[in-house]
Every structure is written in structure tokens, then in C-alpha cells.
Design an enzyme around this catalytic site. Structure first.
Site, PDB file in Angstrom:
ATOM      1  N   ASP A 152       0.815  -1.221   0.000  1.00 27.18           N
ATOM      2  CA  ASP A 152       0.000   0.000   0.000  1.00 27.18           C
ATOM      3  C   ASP A 152       0.847   1.269   0.000  1.00 27.18           C
ATOM      4  O   ASP A 152       0.673   2.142   0.851  1.00 27.18           O
ATOM      5  CB  ASP A 152      -0.934   0.014   1.219  1.00 27.18           C
ATOM      6  CG  ASP A 152      -1.742  -1.252   1.361  1.00 27.18           C
ATOM      7  OD1 ASP A 152      -2.105  -1.830   0.326  1.00 27.18           O
ATOM      8  OD2 ASP A 152      -2.010  -1.662   2.507  1.00 27.18           O
ATOM      9  N   GLU A 202     -11.302   0.575  -3.284  1.00 26.13           N
ATOM     10  CA  GLU A 202     -10.592   1.042  -2.089  1.00 26.13           C
ATOM     11  C   GLU A 202      -9.337   1.812  -2.481  1.00 26.13           C
ATOM     12  O   GLU A 202      -8.959   1.865  -3.653  1.00 26.13           O
ATOM     13  CB  GLU A 202     -10.239  -0.144  -1.185  1.00 26.13           C
ATOM     14  CG  GLU A 202      -9.475  -1.246  -1.884  1.00 26.13           C
ATOM     15  CD  GLU A 202      -9.395  -2.529  -1.074  1.00 26.13           C
ATOM     16  OE1 GLU A 202      -9.877  -2.553   0.079  1.00 26.13           O
ATOM     17  OE2 GLU A 202      -8.850  -3.511  -1.590  1.00 26.13           O
TER      18      GLU A 202
END
Length: 519
Positions: free
Chosen positions: A23, A183
Site C-alpha cells: 500500500d 478502495e
């Protein structure tokens, strides 16, 4: 001016951050790029790196390094800190993230990215993956994921950046492409247009990055009909691509950082999700990275304008190998499972040694445990520790461990059992533990080694460093995130030194003279 400059061939190796660094988020501030990643149940949280050229990185600290910023007490593995985002505005750095099962969404600030960072400023809305955007008119927007699975979407609202107070009600601004798990949304403004970019498809084979654009920060966003980044239909050594962030370099070229996984031929990777880098190509006002083309590769060759600021590093210092003698405080690449307990891990009690004291909880538990380790960054590597430990009370134990989570870990060490000290090797797979070796301990000092290959981990020990005794082995697959048991695993393998009293506080110190990571 840019057209008059000569491009050059830039060569680099992916991933730029090997090992469990998922991420990624990136920002450019003056002479440097700064990059951060998720940390989940590990403390300190959110490792932060800097680079002048996007290729050579050095870790300058961790954003969340105090209990007042991050309380992981009782957090299970793969909970904790999700998907942080870093931004820079008018001399201040901002890191926004989610503390899952903790305080929820919040941000912290700093004028020096190496810290100290502020205590959390909480924000009211959003599920996970909040992002910040500073508009030209002074407004500040939070964009965050909301909902689950196919109901995932992005909401957006304005905040007072000094207090975190919401200035508007949240609005749904982005439904993604119809796939599950929309997301990691980011809002950008580029050449007068607003771009909404997010991941879709979940962090596995269907993972992809999608994008839309609008003249208004709240949309509606015209969605580009294809992913701008994915390998979902490609037979390629890098899979799961997505969760990207964009950055413009010193010369006006654009790049993306994103996560990916280097799967073995058998479809798993103990290293977990890693950070990759690729150039962004703009066509008709849309950014493109790699839609099943294979241009994101392990060995990259890119035609780009040379960076204004050359790197001052001759290697990627984010890849840490060699021997550490514990002569000083632990470096920023070392991490604990949840918050460390005072007095249980120290390099000052006996100078030149890392001293650990076991707690009641052990490696199978979700309470505070004594474990300090670092990410595994290579499939083929060896991890060796020199331990001095003579446990005096039943159940006391210390050693060397390769850990995925409570359900998957292998360790070799020394423990007190039935009134004597023994050398042991233990394998925990899918939540079930078994002892694969026990023998009487003859010397207080012992060398412990775990050797990693693509297929397995071998556990060995030695008294003299010359003759090594193989105590057991376990499959690599069992340590991989793909072999999760009860819930998805978002972390890769971490190799660490640990101690436990197995139900009581340990009184005997376990002293480690050195730790060595070799490839």
C-alpha cells in the site's frame, strides 16, 4: 524548456522496496520524494523512506513511533494500520490512515518527515483508506472507502485541516468499475481536471487500478473504460498489481508506486505485497501504467529526463543485509509485534547485546509478546543469531523465529522443560504447533540459523559455527499469506528474535550478541 532536454535510459530493479511493504503512498517535497507503507499489527507504524531519484531509498524513521499515536494492544494480525497516505502542503507533511479495530481514521502532521509527528487528529467519516487532497482554493478534502465487497465505494467531504472537523456532509463520489473492493481512493488535480483513482477487485489475481476525471472535485467522474494498471489476465512473474499513488518528478514526468506480489511457480510468496515503481504515460488526458501489457517488470528500462537532483546513494539502502552487533539502538527497520513492553527488549542492560525478557504470552497469542524482528526481503537467504540463554524456570524460552502471524511461524531455540534445558525446533502451520526436534542443551551459547529457499525453511544450530545440525524444516507455502486460515493475511514474513515465559513472566534474560542476514 523540457522539450530541449535530452532523455536518457534509466535502469532499475523492481520491487524498489522488497519484502512486506504494501500500500505505498508517495509525495515530492522540495529535493526529495517521500514514501510510506502499511504496517498492520507491527510497531512502530508506517515506515517512511526518502529518495532523490525514486530508485535509491533510505528509511528515515517510522511515522507512528509512540504509544500515544498507536495503541495496538489486543489487535490481531492483519489488523492495525491500513493504507496510509502522505501529502505535503505549505511546509507541513500530513500522514492519514486507518487504525482498524483501534481509533479509526486519523491524521498526524510534521514539519520534518523524519519526525517527530504529532499525536492523532481524528476525522469522523469513512471506513478505511482515507486520503487527503489540498485544492487551489484552500479547501481540503478527505476521500475514503466505505462499504464492503461489491458495495464498496468512495465518499468525500471537506475538513478543517487544523482540527479534523468535517465542514460538509460526506457524499458518495465514486462507485468504481462494478468490481468488489473499491478502495484506496485518491483525488488529484492535474492540468485543471480532477482525477479520482482507486483500486478494485481485491488484493489478489483480479486486483487493478482504475481512474475517472471531472471538472468538479465531487464529480460526476467520467471513468476510463479499462484499468490503467493490472496483470490480471497476464502470465507474468508480478501479480496482484494495484493500490497505486501518482507523483510528478523534478522534470515534469509522472510515475506511479503500487503494490505487487512476486508469486512462485506454485502460486504463493512468503515476501507478501511489495512496492513497485513504473513510469506513467499520458494519452489524451488519461494516465496509463500497464494494462496487461507486461511493461511493469522486474528489470526496468525507461526513457526519461534525468532527475535534477541525482541520488546521493550508491545502493538501495532500504534493502538491509549483513551483521548487526547491537552496539547501538535498533535501526528503523526493526519492528515489534504490537507495542513493546517497557524493559522487555533493551540494548543497554548489557552493552553490545540485545536482551529480551519473555512475557506470559507466546507466539500463538494476540496479547503483548516479546518479539523484535525485521522483514524478510529475499526468497533465498539465511538468518543467524548468536544467543546466550540458560533458562532457570519451567517454560522459559527464547530463540529465532520466522513469523507470518499467530497461525503460522517456525522457531528454533532454547527452553526449560521437565527440569532441564533443551534445544528445540517447532513448526506452527494453520494454527497447529508441533515439536520436530528436542535435545539436551550442552552449552549456554548457541548459534541459531533459519535458511530460506523458495520452497522451504530449514532450521539448524551450531555450537562452534563450523558444524551445523539440521533440526527440522517447514514448507514456505505455510508461511505465505496465501495459506491464511481464518481471515485474509495482509503481511509477509518477518524474521525475529523472541522470548516467552509460556504463561508467566520470564525471569531469565535471553541475550543476543548479534544477528546476521545474508543472501
Amino acid at each position: 524548456m523540457k522539450d530541449q532536454l535530452l532523455s536518457k535510459t534509466i535502469r532499475y530493479t523492481n520491487p524498489i522496496l522488497p519484502g512486506f511493504y504494501p500500500d505505498p503512498s508517495i509525495v515530492k517535497a522540495e529535493d526529495y520524494f517521500y514514501l510510506i507503507c502499511s504496517s498492520f499489527e507491527y510497531f512502530p507504524g508506517v515506515p517512511i523512506f526518502r529518495s532523490r531519484d525514486l530508485i535509491h531509498w533510505e528509511q528515515i524513521g517510522n511515522v507512528l513511533d509512540r504509544f500515544s499515536q498507536l495503541d495496538l494492544t489486543g489487535q490481531k494480525s492483519s489488523d492495525g494500520i491500513y493504507a496510509p497516505v502522505i501529502r505535503y502542503h505549505e511546509g507541513i507533511f500530513y500522514m492519514i490512515t486507518t487504525d482498524v479495530r483501534g481509533i479509526g481514521n486519523f491524521y498526524v502532521t510534521a514539519t520534518n518527515p523524519a519526525g517527530p509527528w504529532s499525536d492523532p487528529i481524528r476525522i469522523p467519516y469513512g471506513g478505511i483508506d482515507p486520503s487527503l487532497f489540498f485544492d487551489d482554493d484552500g479547501k481540503v478534502y478527505v476521500t475514503a472507502q466505505q462499504g464492503a465487497d461489491y458495495d464498496s465505494h468512495a465518499i468525500q467531504y471537506e475538513i478543517n485541516i487544523a482540527t479534523g472537523e468535517a465542514l460538509t456532509d460526506p457524499q458518495i463520489v465514486w462507485y468504481g468499475d462494478g468490481g468488489p473492493w473499491t478502495e484506496g481512493p485518491h483525488l488529484y488535480k492535474i492540468n485543471g481536471l480532477y482525477y479520482m483513482m482507486s483500486a478494485s477487485g481485491g488484493t489478489a489475481k483480479e486486483h487493478r487500478e482504475i481512474i475517472g476525471r471531472s471538472e468538479n472535485p465531487y464529480g460526476p467522474f467520467e471513468r476510463y473504460p479499462e484499468p490503467i494498471l493490472t496483470h490480471r489476465n497476464l502470465d507474468h512473474p508480478i501479480q496482484y498489481l494495484g493500490h497505486a499513488d501518482l507523483v510528478e518528478d523534478h522534470q515534469g514526468d509522472w510515475w506511479a508506486v503500487f503494490l505487487g506480489v512476486r508469486l512462485t511457480d506454485d502460486g504463493y510468496s512468503v515476501l507478501g505485497r511489495e512496492t513497485f515503481l513504473a513510469p506513467v504515460v499520458w494519452k489524451d488526458g488519461w494516465p496509463h501504467i500497464d494494462n496487461n501489457e507486461g511493461t511493469v517488470s522486474l528489470d526496468m528500462s525507461v526513457q526519461r529526463l534525468e532527475m535534477t537532483e541525482a541520488s546521493n546513494l550508491d545502493r538501495n539502502e532500504a534493502i538491509v543485509v549483513g551483521r548487526e552487533d547491537f552496539d547501538a539502538e535498533l535501526g528503523p527497520h526493526w519492528l515489534y509485534v504490537r507495542n513493546p513492553t517497557d524493559g522487555k527488549c533493551t540494548v543497554t542492560e548489557r552493552p553490545g547485546f540485545l536482551t529480551l525478557y519473555g512475557q506470559e504470552a507466546g507466539l500463538n497469542d494476540t496479547q503483548q509478546i516479546t518479539f523484535v524482528g525485521r522483514r524478510q526481503q529475499h526468497l533465498n537467504a539465511s538468518f543467524t543469531a548468536c544467543i546466550s540463554f540458560a533458562p532457570a524456570f519451567e517454560g522459559e524460552e527464547a530463540g529465532l523465529c520466522i513469523r507470518r502471524d499467530e497461525d503460522a511461524h517456525y522457531e528454533i531455540g532454547i527452553r526449560r522443560s521437565a527440569g532441564q534445558n533443551i534445544i528445540f525446533a517447532r513448526l506452527t502451520e494453520r494454527g497447529e504447533s508441533k515439536i520436530v526436534h528436542e535435545s539436551k542443551q550442552e552449552t549456554e551459547q548457541l548459534l541459531l540459523r533459519i535458511e530460506s529457499t523458495e520452497d522451504e525453511y530449514n532450521l539448524t544450530c551450531s555450537e562452534d559455527g563450523q558444524s551445523w545440525l539440521r533440526l527440522g524444516s517447514g514448507t514456505a507455502r505455510a508461511i505465505s499469506p496465501e495459506a491464511f486460515v481464518h481471515k485474509m493475511c495482509f503481511t509477509g514474513a518477518v524474521v525475529g528474535l523472541y522470548a516467552t515465559g509460556n504463561g508467566q513472566e520470564s525471569q531469565t534474560p535471553a541475550r543476543f550478541d548479534w544477528f546476521e542476514y545474508l543472501v
